[in-house]
Design a protein around this motif. Structure first.
Motif, PDB file in Angstrom:
ATOM      1  N   LEU A   3      35.164  41.664  35.829  1.00  0.00           N
ATOM      2  CA  LEU A   3      35.298  40.371  36.511  1.00  0.00           C
ATOM      3  C   LEU A   3      34.237  39.385  36.023  1.00  0.00           C
ATOM      4  CD1 LEU A   3      35.887  41.483  40.240  1.00  0.00           C
ATOM      5  CD2 LEU A   3      37.589  40.575  38.649  1.00  0.00           C
ATOM      6  N   VAL A   4      32.999  39.854  35.963  1.00  0.00           N
ATOM      7  CA  VAL A   4      31.886  38.984  35.567  1.00  0.00           C
ATOM      8  C   VAL A   4      32.022  38.549  34.106  1.00  0.00           C
ATOM      9  CG1 VAL A   4      29.393  38.878  35.225  1.00  0.00           C
ATOM     10  CG2 VAL A   4      30.309  39.903  37.301  1.00  0.00           C
ATOM     11  N   GLY A  47      39.685  39.482  42.925  1.00  0.00           N
ATOM     12  CA  GLY A  47      39.722  40.507  41.879  1.00  0.00           C
ATOM     13  C   GLY A  47      39.155  41.833  42.351  1.00  0.00           C
ATOM     14  N   THR A  48      38.065  41.764  43.138  1.00  0.00           N
ATOM     15  CA  THR A  48      37.450  42.975  43.696  1.00  0.00           C
ATOM     16  C   THR A  48      38.427  43.698  44.612  1.00  0.00           C
ATOM     17  OG1 THR A  48      35.264  41.927  43.610  1.00  0.00           O
ATOM     18  CG2 THR A  48      35.476  43.860  45.028  1.00  0.00           C
ATOM     19  N   SER A  56      30.450  34.648  40.797  1.00  0.00           N
ATOM     20  CA  SER A  56      30.612  35.947  40.127  1.00  0.00           C
ATOM     21  C   SER A  56      29.756  37.041  40.757  1.00  0.00           C
ATOM     22  CB  SER A  56      30.278  35.801  38.636  1.00  0.00           C
ATOM     23  OG  SER A  56      28.997  35.215  38.479  1.00  0.00           O
ATOM     24  N   VAL A  57      28.459  37.027  40.482  1.00  0.00           N
ATOM     25  CA  VAL A  57      27.582  38.115  40.908  1.00  0.00           C
ATOM     26  C   VAL A  57      27.334  38.105  42.425  1.00  0.00           C
ATOM     27  CG1 VAL A  57      25.255  39.090  40.693  1.00  0.00           C
ATOM     28  CG2 VAL A  57      26.450  38.231  38.664  1.00  0.00           C
ATOM     29  N   ILE A  58      27.141  36.917  43.017  1.00  0.00           N
ATOM     30  CA  ILE A  58      26.766  36.838  44.435  1.00  0.00           C
ATOM     31  C   ILE A  58      27.817  37.474  45.358  1.00  0.00           C
ATOM     32  CG2 ILE A  58      26.270  35.260  46.364  1.00  0.00           C
ATOM     33  CD1 ILE A  58      24.717  33.497  44.442  1.00  0.00           C
ATOM     34  N   ARG A  84      47.262  41.819  38.386  1.00  0.00           N
ATOM     35  CA  ARG A  84      47.030  43.146  38.955  1.00  0.00           C
ATOM     36  C   ARG A  84      45.970  43.933  38.164  1.00  0.00           C
ATOM     37  NH1 ARG A  84      49.132  40.725  42.145  1.00  0.00           N
ATOM     38  NH2 ARG A  84      51.028  41.067  43.344  1.00  0.00           N
ATOM     39  N   SER A  85      45.780  43.601  36.887  1.00  0.00           N
ATOM     40  CA  SER A  85      44.873  44.393  36.039  1.00  0.00           C
ATOM     41  C   SER A  85      43.753  43.531  35.473  1.00  0.00           C
ATOM     42  CB  SER A  85      45.664  45.006  34.879  1.00  0.00           C
ATOM     43  OG  SER A  85      46.068  43.988  33.975  1.00  0.00           O
ATOM     44  N   ALA A  86      42.768  44.201  34.886  1.00  0.00           N
ATOM     45  CA  ALA A  86      41.633  43.498  34.270  1.00  0.00           C
ATOM     46  C   ALA A  86      42.099  42.610  33.113  1.00  0.00           C
ATOM     47  CB  ALA A  86      40.604  44.505  33.778  1.00  0.00           C
TER      48      ALA A  86
END
Length: 409
Positions: free
Chosen positions: A264-265, A254-255, A29-31, A314-316
Motif C-alpha cells: 500500500l505504502v 486497502g488494509t 499512508s503510514v499514519i 481486490r489485489s495489490a
C-alpha cells in the motif's frame, strides 16, 4: 505560449508545498496503518473516517472568519506562522502517545493546523503571480509538492520498515518519522515567509473579529449573486469531495481488503512520482484548451476511478494500477481548482473568499468520509461505502457545465 522564468517569490511560494506535503503523504499512508496497531477493536475505517470528519468540520467553521481577518495588511504570513508552529508541534507529539484516542485527538489538531495553513498559502497565490501565470504556478506547487515530499517520506519509510535492523522499537521509529516530517515542514516554510509579500489587502480596522463575522453574510450574498463563482463553487463542493475522500481513506480501505501494508505504502509512493509530471502537464494543457475543459476531463476520470475501486479493486496489483490512475489526475484537478478560483475572486479579499472555497471543500470532505464510514458500518461492506462517492462526481460534472465559458483561462 512561452514559459517565462519563475521569480524568486514564485519559487518560494512553490516550495512551501514541498514542506507541508510530507505530512500529507504520511497521513495518507503510514499514519492510518500505525493507528490500526493502536486500535484494538479493528474498526479502523470507521474511526479514521469520523476523525477526518471532525478535523474537516473545525476547519470549515474557522476558515471564513480567520480568512477575513487575514486579508488585512500584513496578516497572511502571521497566520501561516501560527498554523505551521502548532502543526509542527502536534506532528512531533504524535510519536509520543500510546492510546488510540489520544492519537486521534492530536492527529485532529495537526490536521486542522496543516489545512488551515493551506488556506492562507492558497490565498497568497494572488500576491505571488499574475492571473495569466496562476495555472502554471499552482500546478508547479502541487507537482513539486508531490516529488519533494518523497524525500522525507522515503527516509521515514526506511526507519519504520527497518526498525528491527536499526535495533529500535516500532514506536521509536515512528517518533523519528514524525520528527523528520515536522522539521521538513518548518524548514520549507522559511522561503515563503522571507520572499513572498502580501500585495493585496484590506486596510486594518478595529473590531476585526466582530466585523469579520458580520461580513460573512454579505460575502455569501456576493458569491451567490456572481453566477460564475456560484456554479463553480457548487461543482467544486461535489467533485473535490470525492478527491479528498479517496486520498484520505485509500490506505484504510486497502488494509481492510487485506492488501499488505508495504504494498500500500509503495503504491502510494508511485502516485507521487506519477503526479509530478502529470500536474505540470495539466497546468500547461489548461493554457491551450482552457481550465474548465481540463477540470471536466479530470472529474470524468475520477468517476471512472471510483467505479474501479468499488467493483474491481481486490489485489495489490489492482491497487498499484489505481495509484497510477490517481496520480495522473490528482495534482491537475487540485491545482486548476485553486488557480481558477484565484482568477475569479477579488484579490484584496482573497483569504476571505478562499476561506469559503475551503469551507466547500471541507464540508464536502465531511460528507464523503461520513458516507463511506456510515455505508461501511451499516452494510459491513466497504466496497459499497466507496461506491457512494461516484454520484458526487456526476453532480460536480453536470454543475461545472453550467459555469460560464467566460471564465476560461
Amino acid at each position: 505560449m512561452a514559459h517565462q522564468k519563475m521569480t524568486k517569490a514564485e519559487k518560494s511560494w512553490i516550495v512551501y508545498d514541498v514542506g507541508n506535503s510530507a505530512l500529507v503523504l504520511l497521513a495518507t499512508s503510514v499514519i492510518p496503518i500505525y493507528f490500526s496497531s493502536l486500535s484494538p477493536d479493528g474498526e479502523v475505517v470507521v474511526a479514521w473516517s469520523y476523525a477526518e470528519t471532525v478535523a474537516s468540520l473545525i476547519i470549515a467553521l474557522l476558515m471564513p472568519v480567520l480568512g477575513s481577518i487575514a486579508d488585512m495588511q500584513g496578516m497572511k504570513k502571521k497566520f501561516i506562522v501560527g498554523c505551521v508552529g502548532t502543526g509542527v508541534v502536534a506532528t512531533v507529539a504524535l510519536g509520543f502517545v500510546t492510546t488510540a484516542l489520544a492519537f486521534l485527538v492530536i492527529y485532529v489538531i495537526s490536521s486542522v493546523a496543516l489545512n488551515s495553513s493551506m488556506v492562507f498559502y492558497d490565498a497568497l497565490l494572488v500576491d505571488t503571480t499574475t492571473d495569466e501565470r496562476m495555472d502554471e504556478i499552482s500546478s508547479q506547487g502541487y507537482a513539486w509538492g508531490y516529488i519533494g515530499s518523497c524525500v522525507p517520506f522515503i527516509a521515514c519509510l526506511g526507519v519504520v520498515l527497518g526498525y528491527e535492523a536499526l535495533g529500535i522499537t516500532m514506536q521509536t521509529a515512528m517518533q523519528i518519522a514524525f520528527i523528520i516530517t515536522g522539521v521538513w515542514w518548518a524548514a520549507f516554510t522559511v522561503p515563503l515567509l522571507k520572499n513572498v509579500q502580501q500585495l493585496h489587502f484590506k486596510p486594518r480596522a478595529p473590531h476585526a473579529v466582530a466585523n469579520a463575522v458580520r461580513g460573512l453574510a454579505v460575502t455569501l450574498r456576493e458569491i451567490w449573486a456572481n453566477q460564475a463563482i456560484r456554479y463553480y463553487m457548487i461543482a467544486y463542493f461535489f467533485y473535490i469531495d470525492g478527491v479528498h475522500t479517496i486520498i484520505k481513506l485509500s490506505t484504510s480501505y486497502g488494509t481492510e481488503l487485506g492488501i499488505d501494508s508495504t504494498q500500500l505504502v509503495l503504491a502510494l509512493l508511485v502516485t507521487q512520482f506519477v503526479a509530478f509530471p502529470s500536474a505540470i502537464i495539466y497546468g500547461r494543457l489548461s493554457s491551450k484548451y482552457g481550465t474548465r475543459r481540463m477540470l471536466l476531463i479530470a472529474i470524468a476520470a475520477y468517476f471512472g476511478i471510483t467505479l474501479f475501486a468499488a467493483f474491481f479493486l481486490r489485489s495489490a496489483a489492482e491497487f498499484w494500477f489505481l495509484a497510477i490512475l490517481v496520480g495522473m489526475f490528482q495534482g491537475g484537478i487540485q491545482a486548476l481548482s485553486r488557480s481558477e478560483f484565484g482568477k475569479l475572486c477579488p484579490k484584496e479579499r482573497a483569504n476571505e473568499y478562499f476561506g469559503f472555497f475551503d469551507i466547500f471543500g471541507k464540508y464536502a470532505a465531511i460528507l464523503g468520509t461520513f458516507l463511506v464510514g456510515t455505508f461501511t458500518a451499516l452494510t459491513g461492506n466497504s466496497s459499497l461505502g466507496v461506491l457512494s462517492i461516484a454520484v458526487l462526481f456526476v453532480v460536480g460534472f453536470v454543475t461545472m457545465l453550467r459555469v460560464p465559458e467566460s471564465t476560461e483561462a
